[in-house]
Scaffold this motif. Structure first.
Motif, PDB file in Angstrom:
ATOM      1  N   ASP A  21      18.575  44.732  -3.411  1.00 14.51           N
ATOM      2  CA  ASP A  21      19.811  44.231  -4.014  1.00 14.51           C
ATOM      3  C   ASP A  21      20.734  45.374  -4.425  1.00 14.51           C
ATOM      4  O   ASP A  21      21.920  45.154  -4.655  1.00 14.51           O
ATOM      5  CB  ASP A  21      19.513  43.375  -5.248  1.00 14.51           C
ATOM      6  N   ALA A  22      20.186  46.580  -4.548  1.00 22.69           N
ATOM      7  CA  ALA A  22      21.006  47.737  -4.926  1.00 22.69           C
ATOM      8  C   ALA A  22      21.865  48.122  -3.719  1.00 22.69           C
ATOM      9  O   ALA A  22      21.367  48.271  -2.616  1.00 22.69           O
ATOM     10  CB  ALA A  22      20.126  48.908  -5.343  1.00 22.69           C
ATOM     11  N   SER A  23      23.169  48.271  -3.948  1.00 22.64           N
ATOM     12  CA  SER A  23      24.033  48.633  -2.816  1.00 22.64           C
ATOM     13  C   SER A  23      23.758  50.069  -2.409  1.00 22.64           C
ATOM     14  O   SER A  23      23.512  50.932  -3.243  1.00 22.64           O
ATOM     15  CB  SER A  23      25.498  48.453  -3.194  1.00 22.64           C
ATOM     16  N   PHE A  24      23.794  50.330  -1.124  1.00 25.18           N
ATOM     17  CA  PHE A  24      23.371  51.625  -0.623  1.00 25.18           C
ATOM     18  C   PHE A  24      24.480  52.568  -0.205  1.00 25.18           C
ATOM     19  O   PHE A  24      24.213  53.682   0.165  1.00 25.18           O
ATOM     20  CB  PHE A  24      22.391  51.447   0.542  1.00 25.18           C
ATOM     21  N   LYS A  42      23.654  54.537   2.962  1.00 24.13           N
ATOM     22  CA  LYS A  42      22.408  55.293   3.150  1.00 24.13           C
ATOM     23  C   LYS A  42      21.651  54.727   4.331  1.00 24.13           C
ATOM     24  O   LYS A  42      21.576  53.517   4.513  1.00 24.13           O
ATOM     25  CB  LYS A  42      21.527  55.227   1.901  1.00 24.13           C
ATOM     26  N   SER A  43      21.084  55.608   5.126  1.00 26.18           N
ATOM     27  CA  SER A  43      20.327  55.137   6.270  1.00 26.18           C
ATOM     28  C   SER A  43      19.197  56.095   6.577  1.00 26.18           C
ATOM     29  O   SER A  43      19.191  57.237   6.138  1.00 26.18           O
ATOM     30  CB  SER A  43      21.230  54.982   7.490  1.00 26.18           C
ATOM     31  N   LEU A 103      18.880  51.705   5.263  1.00 27.75           N
ATOM     32  CA  LEU A 103      17.648  51.773   4.474  1.00 27.75           C
ATOM     33  C   LEU A 103      17.323  50.397   3.908  1.00 27.75           C
ATOM     34  O   LEU A 103      18.131  49.804   3.201  1.00 27.75           O
ATOM     35  CB  LEU A 103      17.802  52.784   3.340  1.00 27.75           C
ATOM     36  N   VAL A 104      16.157  49.899   4.257  1.00 27.05           N
ATOM     37  CA  VAL A 104      15.671  48.622   3.733  1.00 27.05           C
ATOM     38  C   VAL A 104      14.266  48.881   3.187  1.00 27.05           C
ATOM     39  O   VAL A 104      13.401  49.377   3.889  1.00 27.05           O
ATOM     40  CB  VAL A 104      15.625  47.533   4.832  1.00 27.05           C
ATOM     41  N   TYR A 105      14.084  48.543   1.910  1.00 21.87           N
ATOM     42  CA  TYR A 105      12.781  48.753   1.280  1.00 21.87           C
ATOM     43  C   TYR A 105      11.802  47.656   1.686  1.00 21.87           C
ATOM     44  O   TYR A 105      12.186  46.492   1.820  1.00 21.87           O
ATOM     45  CB  TYR A 105      12.919  48.735  -0.244  1.00 21.87           C
ATOM     46  N   ASP A 106      10.555  48.020   1.831  1.00 23.57           N
ATOM     47  CA  ASP A 106       9.494  47.052   2.055  1.00 23.57           C
ATOM     48  C   ASP A 106       9.040  46.562   0.690  1.00 23.57           C
ATOM     49  O   ASP A 106       8.316  47.255  -0.026  1.00 23.57           O
ATOM     50  CB  ASP A 106       8.323  47.695   2.807  1.00 23.57           C
ATOM     51  N   THR A 107       9.514  45.384   0.316  1.00 31.52           N
ATOM     52  CA  THR A 107       9.151  44.807  -0.981  1.00 31.52           C
ATOM     53  C   THR A 107       8.199  43.626  -0.801  1.00 31.52           C
ATOM     54  O   THR A 107       8.181  42.708  -1.616  1.00 31.52           O
ATOM     55  CB  THR A 107      10.408  44.360  -1.759  1.00 31.52           C
TER      56      THR A 107
END
Length: 164
Positions: A62-65, A68-69, A75-79
């Motif tokens: 949900d944090a805007s990036f 960032k890549s 960049l997508v976190y594995d949550t």
């Protein structure tokens, strides 16, 4: 050189930070770790500050990036639930090891540990309590304490004048 209690205590806290840093792929400004031990109950949880936004571990994406890549991908976190559980399990294992070392060295086990790791400065600060926080309260749970801390940090209203 013989290891002393403080060496073990520091190493285990550093391991908690390392696993949380790995969870966010080294892409966070701050890490906030909450640990609790009250009569036979261990609690570990964590939240992060990413791109000036304070977010729970399950809301990292949900944090805007701001572009960032990693490679050609955003960049997508594995949550995933499995990944979150792995972090919590390791944190609890470290908390249990801290308790073992406290017993071994005749030290009192903290009932609450709040750690703040500033990633950029590579700085770790901790606050420790030794009195019961929620066990003597019919309504208060560890999650409530964690959520209150999250809200304090998010709003910038730190108790005791602390500016973490």
């Amino acid at each position: 050189m013989n290891k002393v209690f403080e060496d073990y205590f520091s190493r285990l806290q550093a391991d908690m930070v390392a696993i949380c840093l790995e969870y966010v792929e080294n892409e966070a400004e701050d890490i906030y770790i909450y640990c609790s031990y009250e009569p036979e109950m261990y609690v570990f949880d964590v939240f992060f500050k990413i791109n000036n936004q304070v977010v729970y571990k399950h809301n990292l994406n949900d944090a805007s990036f701001s572009g960032k890549s990693v490679g050609n991908k955003a960049l997508v976190y594995d949550t995933s639930e499995q990944r979150q559980e792995a972090v919590l399990d390791i944190g609890i294992e470290n908390l249990e090891k801290i308790h073992e070392k406290c017993k071994e060295y005749g030290r009192e086990m903290p009932t609450e540990i709040k750690l703040h790791y500033n990633v950029k400065q590579n700085s770790l600060k901790g606050k420790y309590r030794y009195d019961l926080v929620y066990s003597n309260d019919d309504e208060l749970l560890p999650d409530d304490i964690f959520d209150l801390w999250f809200e304090e940090v998010k709003s910038g209203n730190q108790s005791n004048g602390n500016s973490w």
